[in-house]
Write a protein that holds these residues in place. Sequence first.
Motif, mmCIF file in Angstrom:
data_model
loop_
_atom_site.group_PDB
_atom_site.id
_atom_site.type_symbol
_atom_site.label_atom_id
_atom_site.label_comp_id
_atom_site.label_asym_id
_atom_site.label_seq_id
_atom_site.Cartn_x
_atom_site.Cartn_y
_atom_site.Cartn_z
ATOM 1 N N GLU A 43 42.098 37.466 40.509
ATOM 2 C CA GLU A 43 42.038 36.416 39.493
ATOM 3 C C GLU A 43 40.578 36.021 39.288
ATOM 4 O O GLU A 43 39.861 35.771 40.263
ATOM 5 C CB GLU A 43 42.855 35.194 39.924
ATOM 6 N N ALA A 44 40.170 35.953 38.039
ATOM 7 C CA ALA A 44 38.807 35.540 37.704
ATOM 8 C C ALA A 44 38.733 34.025 37.688
ATOM 9 O O ALA A 44 39.414 33.370 36.883
ATOM 10 C CB ALA A 44 38.389 36.123 36.361
ATOM 11 N N ASP A 45 37.905 33.462 38.564
ATOM 12 C CA ASP A 45 37.774 32.003 38.641
ATOM 13 C C ASP A 45 36.781 31.466 37.623
ATOM 14 O O ASP A 45 37.052 30.489 36.931
ATOM 15 C CB ASP A 45 37.344 31.586 40.057
ATOM 16 N N VAL A 46 35.618 32.074 37.536
ATOM 17 C CA VAL A 46 34.575 31.563 36.652
ATOM 18 C C VAL A 46 33.701 32.726 36.210
ATOM 19 O O VAL A 46 33.478 33.674 36.969
ATOM 20 C CB VAL A 46 33.736 30.471 37.366
ATOM 21 N N TYR A 47 33.242 32.664 34.970
ATOM 22 C CA TYR A 47 32.286 33.623 34.432
ATOM 23 C C TYR A 47 30.911 32.954 34.431
ATOM 24 O O TYR A 47 30.784 31.783 34.029
ATOM 25 C CB TYR A 47 32.657 34.016 33.002
ATOM 26 N N PHE A 48 29.880 33.680 34.847
ATOM 27 C CA PHE A 48 28.545 33.084 34.918
ATOM 28 C C PHE A 48 27.496 34.159 34.706
ATOM 29 O O PHE A 48 27.749 35.362 34.863
ATOM 30 C CB PHE A 48 28.331 32.385 36.262
ATOM 31 N N CYS A 49 26.310 33.697 34.339
ATOM 32 C CA CYS A 49 25.152 34.570 34.167
ATOM 33 C C CYS A 49 24.344 34.555 35.451
ATOM 34 O O CYS A 49 24.039 33.477 35.989
ATOM 35 C CB CYS A 49 24.310 34.115 32.982
ATOM 36 N N SER A 50 23.982 35.706 35.943
ATOM 37 C CA SER A 50 23.240 35.785 37.205
ATOM 38 C C SER A 50 21.792 35.345 37.067
ATOM 39 O O SER A 50 21.123 35.144 38.081
ATOM 40 C CB SER A 50 23.290 37.221 37.745
ATOM 41 N N GLN A 51 21.282 35.181 35.839
ATOM 42 C CA GLN A 51 19.898 34.775 35.643
ATOM 43 C C GLN A 51 19.774 33.260 35.501
ATOM 44 O O GLN A 51 19.043 32.619 36.240
ATOM 45 C CB GLN A 51 19.321 35.480 34.409
ATOM 46 N N SER A 302 46.180 33.122 49.455
ATOM 47 C CA SER A 302 44.810 33.525 49.127
ATOM 48 C C SER A 302 44.196 34.284 50.297
ATOM 49 O O SER A 302 44.258 33.837 51.447
ATOM 50 C CB SER A 302 43.956 32.295 48.801
ATOM 51 N N LEU A 303 43.597 35.425 49.995
ATOM 52 C CA LEU A 303 42.881 36.211 50.990
ATOM 53 C C LEU A 303 41.373 36.041 50.872
ATOM 54 O O LEU A 303 40.657 36.207 51.852
ATOM 55 C CB LEU A 303 43.240 37.694 50.836
ATOM 56 N N CYS A 304 40.900 35.748 49.685
ATOM 57 C CA CYS A 304 39.472 35.544 49.471
ATOM 58 C C CYS A 304 39.312 34.582 48.302
ATOM 59 O O CYS A 304 39.842 34.843 47.213
ATOM 60 C CB CYS A 304 38.775 36.878 49.184
ATOM 61 N N LYS A 305 38.608 33.498 48.530
ATOM 62 C CA LYS A 305 38.402 32.501 47.476
ATOM 63 C C LYS A 305 36.981 31.969 47.594
ATOM 64 O O LYS A 305 36.637 31.330 48.586
ATOM 65 C CB LYS A 305 39.410 31.363 47.594
ATOM 66 N N PRO A 306 36.124 32.216 46.588
ATOM 67 C CA PRO A 306 34.735 31.741 46.662
ATOM 68 C C PRO A 306 34.617 30.298 46.202
ATOM 69 O O PRO A 306 35.549 29.711 45.638
ATOM 70 C CB PRO A 306 34.012 32.696 45.705
ATOM 71 N N GLU A 307 33.449 29.732 46.439
ATOM 72 C CA GLU A 307 33.138 28.401 45.927
ATOM 73 C C GLU A 307 33.004 28.460 44.408
ATOM 74 O O GLU A 307 32.567 29.451 43.832
ATOM 75 C CB GLU A 307 31.854 27.869 46.550
ATOM 76 N N PHE A 308 33.368 27.355 43.750
ATOM 77 C CA PHE A 308 33.340 27.338 42.286
ATOM 78 C C PHE A 308 31.919 27.274 41.755
ATOM 79 O O PHE A 308 31.640 27.757 40.658
ATOM 80 C CB PHE A 308 34.144 26.145 41.771
ATOM 81 N N SER A 309 31.007 26.690 42.508
ATOM 82 C CA SER A 309 29.622 26.560 42.039
ATOM 83 C C SER A 309 28.966 27.934 41.942
ATOM 84 O O SER A 309 29.091 28.762 42.850
ATOM 85 C CB SER A 309 28.829 25.656 42.987
ATOM 86 N N THR A 310 28.252 28.165 40.848
ATOM 87 C CA THR A 310 27.611 29.466 40.647
ATOM 88 C C THR A 310 26.401 29.667 41.540
ATOM 89 O O THR A 310 25.983 30.805 41.763
ATOM 90 C CB THR A 310 27.190 29.617 39.179
ATOM 91 N N SER A 311 25.804 28.584 42.038
ATOM 92 C CA SER A 311 24.635 28.706 42.909
ATOM 93 C C SER A 311 24.996 28.775 44.380
ATOM 94 O O SER A 311 24.116 28.879 45.225
ATOM 95 C CB SER A 311 23.690 27.522 42.673
ATOM 96 N N ASN A 312 26.276 28.718 44.709
ATOM 97 C CA ASN A 312 26.739 28.752 46.098
ATOM 98 C C ASN A 312 27.360 30.114 46.371
ATOM 99 O O ASN A 312 28.228 30.579 45.620
ATOM 100 C CB ASN A 312 27.768 27.639 46.339
ATOM 101 N N ILE A 313 26.915 30.764 47.439
ATOM 102 C CA ILE A 313 27.408 32.103 47.774
ATOM 103 C C ILE A 313 28.418 32.070 48.912
ATOM 104 O O ILE A 313 28.833 33.132 49.386
ATOM 105 C CB ILE A 313 26.237 33.027 48.160
#
Length: 468
Positions: A43-51, A302-313
Amino acid sequence: MAFLLNVDRVLYECSCSSTYPLCRLYYCRYCLALRCADCTQHEADVYFCSQCLQSHMAPEAKLHYMKCKKCFECPSCQSVLALRAVTTLPEESPKSTEKEPVTPTTPTASATPTTPATPAKKYFLSCGNCYWTTKDAGYEEQELAVLYDSFFDTEQAVIKQLKEAYQVIALRDATEKTAKKSASQTNKRKTMAALGIREDSSSFLSSLSIGTRGMSALNRSKQLANISAVDALQSVMSVATSDVEALPDDYFTRPLDLSNVTTLDQRLRDVKNQPAATVQLKPLRKQLLIKKSVRCKKCDHSLCKPEFSTSNIKFKIQLLAQLQLPEVRIHPGYSLVAGKECEVVLSVSNPDQLSQCTFKLVADNDNQRSNCEITTPSDVEFSLEPKNDAFSLDDSIETDPEKERLLEYNHGSKIGIKCSVNVPGDLAGNAKVCVKLHHTPLLTSTDGSTVSEQQFPICIDLGSVQGF
């Protein structure tokens, strides 16, 4: 994995009987089974630009074709283009050379004060890696709003017209279906009235609402009657033609300058235009990335769920198999000879930094994926200490004397197990063996009971075989 840069030498068998490296598998703590990419739901949580790290919602990302509106890539080296500003003065109108006659009424001492010209800023894009600029593609310095609009595709207006035309066609089809349905309902009511059959109030109201919707749809179809689907598509339709421009006379004889010719990678990055010369290159909009979450298809956890913030890895949930199960690798420094029994060392390491793990390594020579027989200490249960980098530097680790003869080395959280492989004399190709990892995870199930021993089949590719 087998080696650091070759992870396909040791493959773990998933619950769907597919084999993958351990680093590409998930371990579901609720089903207590390995899950691969086919056994999970993405499932795609958020779309973001890496720059610029700007996040986009799914409708907005689809509207801009999954590309960023502000960031551009260099068409020559695929680096990020930087915005450069240039200060320019506005152009002054040419002064007339004729002198105005001086009259007594005209004051000569005091002249009309003139306001100084304000400098204007204009922008262009430049690459800091290969020093490519938008000036090389024929774009002059422009204002910021005009600059970004000049890089967008001219065919976007055509695509918009195509979407509107197909929306008209889809709406007309929907209205025709609704009109047919309302007409059938009307005929049904007339037939029932002719036969003297009364319908209850609920069915009458429902049919009345259907007829109302049908009439409104019919009115919409009448409004769209003056719009023809062919007329809507005629303005944007691509028409094939046989008129092709002839090649220049010196096309095959003029000298070729490879510095002015684009590479295949540069052409494929701009599939629509496919520039043949470097002067035809133009900035490319940067592709958006996604943060996706992974769920188990069987239990929907859920097996893998990232943080919603684009600057958080970091990750909220990360159930990777590489962090849950012991990892088996091939220790280097062995050689396989056809028709002989060779010794191979398999290293097993504990990825957990908090708990100790126990396991058994049992040979699985009946597996169809193996073409050699392997002998392992199947009856011996080994234990691994929690992962600690200091253990690899400590040689004073006590080992059971009975297990010491079965081990090549013992680093606490990583041990090397001696195994013997019987290579057939007529073996063609790489030698492959299969083992089963009997592991008891230190987990509790959902009902509070302890988890029993689990078996994980592993297929190991030992490499090529030498002759006699």
